[in-house]
Motif scaffolding. Structure first.
Motif: not given
Length: 225
Positions: A167-171, A186-194, A209-219
């Motif tokens: 499936s599409r990759v979110d993060l 390349p297809v699934q990561s088109i709209y991924s946050d990085f 992992l927790f830092e990345a997830l906290r950052w993702y919450e703010g996107q």
């Protein structure tokens, strides 16, 4: 088992991509040969899996090695192939719906992993895990193009990708400080946050992992809209 209290998150990604980079640099920094880094990346992968499973992440993709990586010296190739085999065998003893994705027609694909190229559920199969082994972005896209047979449609193209059930990759989280995707889905990561972590992959900590997830919450997830 996880003995650490898990943080609470208001919003979690459904699908996380993992680029576990920095194994060779980690080995050299510890006075070891480059190939020694890969085996030290297996434990972090299992830890990350356990945390993602406990958090309720629905899908996880690990970047094992690419077709381009097979240009490296033989001792390194042997080491990262063995590390992928060991990691997949460990995951097969966990709770996972597991599939290995990569070019099985190449001699660089480990024969031991062929049985896992069709998705198999272990335990309850509650977390979907994709493991990219001898993966190439061109190889993946060519499957999609060949399947169209001149009848172009976005749905038809996606259906014929070698990675079509991913499936599409979110993060996407990348260790090792590099700011590039390196051909990751390349297809699934088109709209991924990085999200980039400067520490090397063998130095994984839960806080990465927790830092990345906290950052993702703010996107702001708009998918282009």
């Amino acid at each position: 088992m996880i003995g650490l209290q898990l943080p609470q998150f208001k919003r979690l990604p459904k699908h996380i991509g993992i680029i576990p980079d920095g194994n060779r640099r980690w080995a050299e920094s510890h006075g070891l040969t480059k190939e020694c880094g890969y085996e030290n990346g297996i434990g972090p992968g299992m830890q990350l899996y356990e945390f993602c499973s406990a958090l309720g992440i629905k899908e996880l993709t690990f970047y094992g090695f690419t077709q381009d990586n097979t240009k490296r010296p033989h001792p390194q190739k042997k080491a990262f192939k063995q590390a992928c085999i060991d990691a997949v065998l460990k995951l097969s003893k966990r709770d996972a719906a597991l599939r290995v994705i990569g070019n099985v027609d190449s001699p660089s694909f480990p024969r031991e992993l062929i049985p896992y190229t069709n998705r198999i559920s272990f335990g309850k199969g509650s977390i979907k895990i994709n493991f990219l082994v001898n993966y190439g972005w061109q190889w993946d896209l060519n499957h999609g193009l060949q399947g169209l047979n001149g009848k172009g449609s976005k749905r038809g193209f996606y259906k014929h990708l070698a990675s079509s059930d991913v499936s599409r990759v979110d993060l996407i989280i990348r260790w090792g400080g590099r700011r590039r995707l390196s051909g990751f889905l390349p297809v699934q990561s088109i709209y991924s946050d990085f999200y980039i972590i400067d520490d090397y992959w063998p130095d994984f900590t839960p806080e990465h992992l927790f830092e990345a997830l906290r950052w993702y919450e703010g996107q702001d997830v708009t998918l282009g809209g």
